[in-house]
Design an enzyme around this catalytic site. Sequence first.
Site, PDB file in Angstrom:
ATOM      1  N   LYS B 116      28.788  35.873  46.918  1.00 27.32           N
ATOM      2  CA  LYS B 116      30.181  35.670  46.519  1.00 27.32           C
ATOM      3  C   LYS B 116      30.427  34.263  46.021  1.00 27.32           C
ATOM      4  O   LYS B 116      31.532  33.751  46.067  1.00 27.32           O
ATOM      5  CB  LYS B 116      31.103  35.994  47.700  1.00 27.32           C
ATOM      6  CG  LYS B 116      30.943  37.444  48.114  1.00 27.32           C
ATOM      7  CD  LYS B 116      32.007  37.890  49.077  1.00 27.32           C
ATOM      8  CE  LYS B 116      31.762  39.341  49.459  1.00 27.32           C
ATOM      9  NZ  LYS B 116      32.732  39.857  50.405  1.00 27.32           N
ATOM     10  N   ASN B 117      29.385  33.653  45.527  1.00 27.89           N
ATOM     11  CA  ASN B 117      29.467  32.282  45.041  1.00 27.89           C
ATOM     12  C   ASN B 117      29.887  32.264  43.571  1.00 27.89           C
ATOM     13  O   ASN B 117      29.185  32.795  42.713  1.00 27.89           O
ATOM     14  CB  ASN B 117      28.087  31.624  45.236  1.00 27.89           C
ATOM     15  CG  ASN B 117      28.029  30.221  44.700  1.00 27.89           C
ATOM     16  OD1 ASN B 117      28.330  29.976  43.538  1.00 27.89           O
ATOM     17  ND2 ASN B 117      27.634  29.287  45.533  1.00 27.89           N
TER      18      ASN B 117
END
Lengths: 275, 339
Positions: B116-117
């Site tokens: 989720k970066n």
Amino acid sequence: MGELAADKHVKYIISVEKKKDSFESVVMEHLRLNGAYWGLTTLDILGKLDAVDEEDVISWILKCQDESGGFAGNIGHDPHVLYTLSAVQVLALFDKVDILDADKRLDKINVDKAVEYIVSCKNLDGGFGCTPGGESHAGQIFCCVGALAIAGALHHVDKDLLGWWLCERQVKSGGLNGRPEKLPDVCYSWWVLSSLIMIDRVHWINKDKLVKFILDCQDMENGGISDRPDDAVDVFHTYFGVAGLSLLEYPGLKPIDPAYALPVDVVNRIFFSKK
Amino acid sequence: MESDEGDEQQQEAERLPLSQRPEWSDVTPIPQDDGPNPVVPIAYKPEFSETMSYFRAVYYSNERSSRSFQLTKEAICLNPGNYTVWHFRRQIIETLHADLQDELAFVGRIAKSNSKNYQLWHHRRWVAEKLGTGAVNKELQFTKKMLSLDAKNYHAWSHRQWVLQALGGWEDELDYCQMLLGEDIFNNSAWNQRYFVVTRSPLLGGLIAMRDSEVNFTIEAILGNPENESPWRYLRGLYKDDTESWINDPRMSSVCLKVLSTKSNYVFALSTLLDLICHGFWPSEEFREAINALNTPDSGPLDSDLGRAICRVLECVDPLRCNYWLWRKSKLPLTVSSQ
């Protein structure tokens, strides 16, 4: 119903700033400015902004500013819109916005185009995704509704339809999720709640149950608030929990502006001082 | 696809301090300058400080070399959220004309633990955009892999939608949605993607052409799990901009009736029926009977107006939202009587 352990949360936030060698402080070092905004706004809502040294904070923030005028997440990083927002917000808390060379203003942006883009992200359920066709998501909805509110363009929102989608985020435990069939999370107490307030539909959720859910997410021993009951706490969720309680008019908290996510007195101070 | 982080982990385990690496001996590292009175200085681990000090040296001198390139990888692995490092890496890639397939492989290796970066996904898109249509299969594979780890990962879905619209690859997308829904009929992201495909795929006939089969599919999903919010919304979406066809499709009201007859999980069936009535649908007597048969406690004797009766039931069975249902009741068109 439980109670808000305000003093514990103040202690927790001050301690996080000092916990320099943890894993979190390393991977978060590029967004210290965001962390500063979350921690300091929470302190202000709790009436405890004076617990930090204003000069230290401001001089550090100014070191994060680049010649473009933008702010970086921390000293030595590139400027970025996200951190510029946090910097302005933190300076506003301390009533020091005037030290900025305020050459970048709303009138310098093509607001109509921005509104047009936001509207293109509107979905059939009344919600907004990140891009046209993207799934409706409460965090994204907050950004879009907030931007439309600031731009004076809320008429583009179908308030009844969106209001229903938003109130359907409340689950049995009283907490709010961000999308259908996902788990509740305290941060949605902010994204969903502030959106509901901006479109005048907050009475469509059960406020008491939401208050109870947020209070259940507290760490009563060590302070701080987590995403859901019994999980580990962090500053991010502490901020959104306290901010959510403020929107719910929990006693003893300063009122917070749903669009600007800053205390109302801070926002008023800025607007009333504009020439 | 490369999801094995072995390479990066191995490098970490065998790490030689930069000060001891001969290829770096000519570089003077630049320590972080927090100013004379640092606000809560962070006590970084030595390898982190060292890596970033050498990074600062090459960054400020704008050295776009292969050793800088390697260094950005190490810095990213230490802190994948550092957007400055990612950005410099891209500049180096352009200057050195680095291999973009290798770059996709690198991102693929660190994606699992950074799913989720924002920086990672932005970088992936940047590389894929440079590769163009040749990257379609890899990108669809990659997002499929990421979604197999978390079928609702918003970043993965955004990337996948971008790939389809920018690079193509629509052929199997409807089947893919079908498969995901088979695994979890409650996956709202998959329903959203289905709508995306049905309305935007250049290979299908468009919404109206697809409507009939989609309605049938959706109704089956509803009957399987009437408490599932997604298919109800999807069903309504199939009739966007065409309320007339919506209220005249007998399947709309009949699915509501079927669910009501089971006397369980009927909240969405009731709200959908309410919407139909508000838009002009005339309910026959069997609807009234079905609602009577629910026997909701506390709702009192049923209102003669079916719309009002439905609202009253909803206030009782969906109490979290009772203010919403009260408001709906207040907005009902005034009718002389129900049918």
